[in-house]
Design a protein around this motif. Sequence first.
Motif, mmCIF file in Angstrom:
data_model
loop_
_atom_site.group_PDB
_atom_site.id
_atom_site.type_symbol
_atom_site.label_atom_id
_atom_site.label_comp_id
_atom_site.label_asym_id
_atom_site.label_seq_id
_atom_site.Cartn_x
_atom_site.Cartn_y
_atom_site.Cartn_z
ATOM 1 N N THR A 192 -2.106 2.991 6.075
ATOM 2 C CA THR A 192 -2.458 1.582 6.267
ATOM 3 C C THR A 192 -3.252 1.062 5.078
ATOM 4 N N CYS A 193 -4.229 1.846 4.625
ATOM 5 C CA CYS A 193 -5.016 1.441 3.459
ATOM 6 C C CYS A 193 -4.148 1.309 2.214
ATOM 7 N N MET A 196 -2.639 -1.932 1.607
ATOM 8 C CA MET A 196 -3.577 -2.997 1.241
ATOM 9 C C MET A 196 -4.162 -2.823 -0.160
ATOM 10 N N TRP A 262 -11.705 -10.650 2.552
ATOM 11 C CA TRP A 262 -10.914 -10.065 3.639
ATOM 12 C C TRP A 262 -10.892 -10.851 4.945
ATOM 13 N N ALA A 267 -3.064 -8.619 8.915
ATOM 14 C CA ALA A 267 -2.868 -7.178 9.113
ATOM 15 C C ALA A 267 -1.469 -6.785 8.659
ATOM 16 N N LYS A 282 -5.528 -9.977 12.092
ATOM 17 C CA LYS A 282 -6.130 -9.972 10.767
ATOM 18 C C LYS A 282 -6.497 -8.550 10.340
ATOM 19 N N TRP A 283 -6.812 -8.424 9.061
ATOM 20 C CA TRP A 283 -7.212 -7.123 8.514
ATOM 21 C C TRP A 283 -8.471 -6.605 9.191
#
Length: 354
Positions: A192-193, A196, A262, A267, A282-283
Amino acid sequence: PRCCITSSRRAMQSLLTRSVARGCRPLAVPMVYRPLCVRSAHSAANDTVHFRESRTPHPLKAKPWEQAEFQKLEFNERYATTANHIWSKEEIDHMLANLWQHKPQTFSDKFVHGAMYGLYKTFNFITGYKAENTPVRAVEWRLIVLESFAGVPGFVAAMFRHFRSLRNLCRDHGWIHTLLEEAENERMHLLTCMKMFDAGIMTRTLVISAQVVMTPFVAALLIVKPGAAHRFVGYLEETACITYANVIHQVETPGTPLHGAWSDVDAPEIARTYWKLSDDAKWVDVLKCMFADECNHRDVNHTFATMSSDDPNPFVYKHQADALKAWRLEAEGATTNLGCEKTLGVKPLSTATA
């Protein structure tokens, strides 16, 4: 005679190969020659086609045309993951308000506690992390390294439990599944990271170095004293909980670098599917789910640290309940709502210990 049959087979194979190469299609082939013809036609048709370009399916979907179709599928159709707990807003708010930390009692507790928090302070210094107005890049770097580091112990412990079960010809009593679920959950955090952030050469070097050091250290603890290994992981997860709680607090506090970068970021798809979040999540919703996962790992490992190796895993039924909830949401096309779009603002950060 056998020589005549052999000559006839060779002649048929030669004729068929030339016909296929010229684009011709034989109208009729005797039954006795059909197996040979099938093999010959397949060979001739693929003589000039690279295997990556052929339409023969690859079991790992590694061919370019398969990858193109593969990427069009929804995330849950592309990957098979264990069912993770679907967190609610109430559960996450309760965890954010109760950041408890275990107080070392025994010599082994104090040893692994000192080792873990020594690494924690060193890690803070290397990444430039601070509790207030943290630079965005420092958090990005920190989360990638943290999740790659945290994904090691669960898998190593599951491997040791697996070998122990085979070696002793006995059951594992449910520990392996929980440990593998933890390892996969941490890997999903990392993936997931990576959707981003970008990992530079320094980050990748630190990730490899951490894995080289972490793997033999955890393995040695598991050999000497398994309870101490789980206690070490419990302390590791405590530092992760503190980090995520602080990051969430800064994202929700106007005026901080993290809030500016952020607070309005959507997301990624991988996170929405894994945690069953809504399309407008959202993130910061994802960060809250990752924080809750770390709190769960903290509690699980501190519990395992107090148990005998032959005790039954008390979290087995929890996994079943998590899977049932995830499958029900999937069947209903429903999601969980963490309410982050309604709660952005200044919040007190609890640092209570127990």
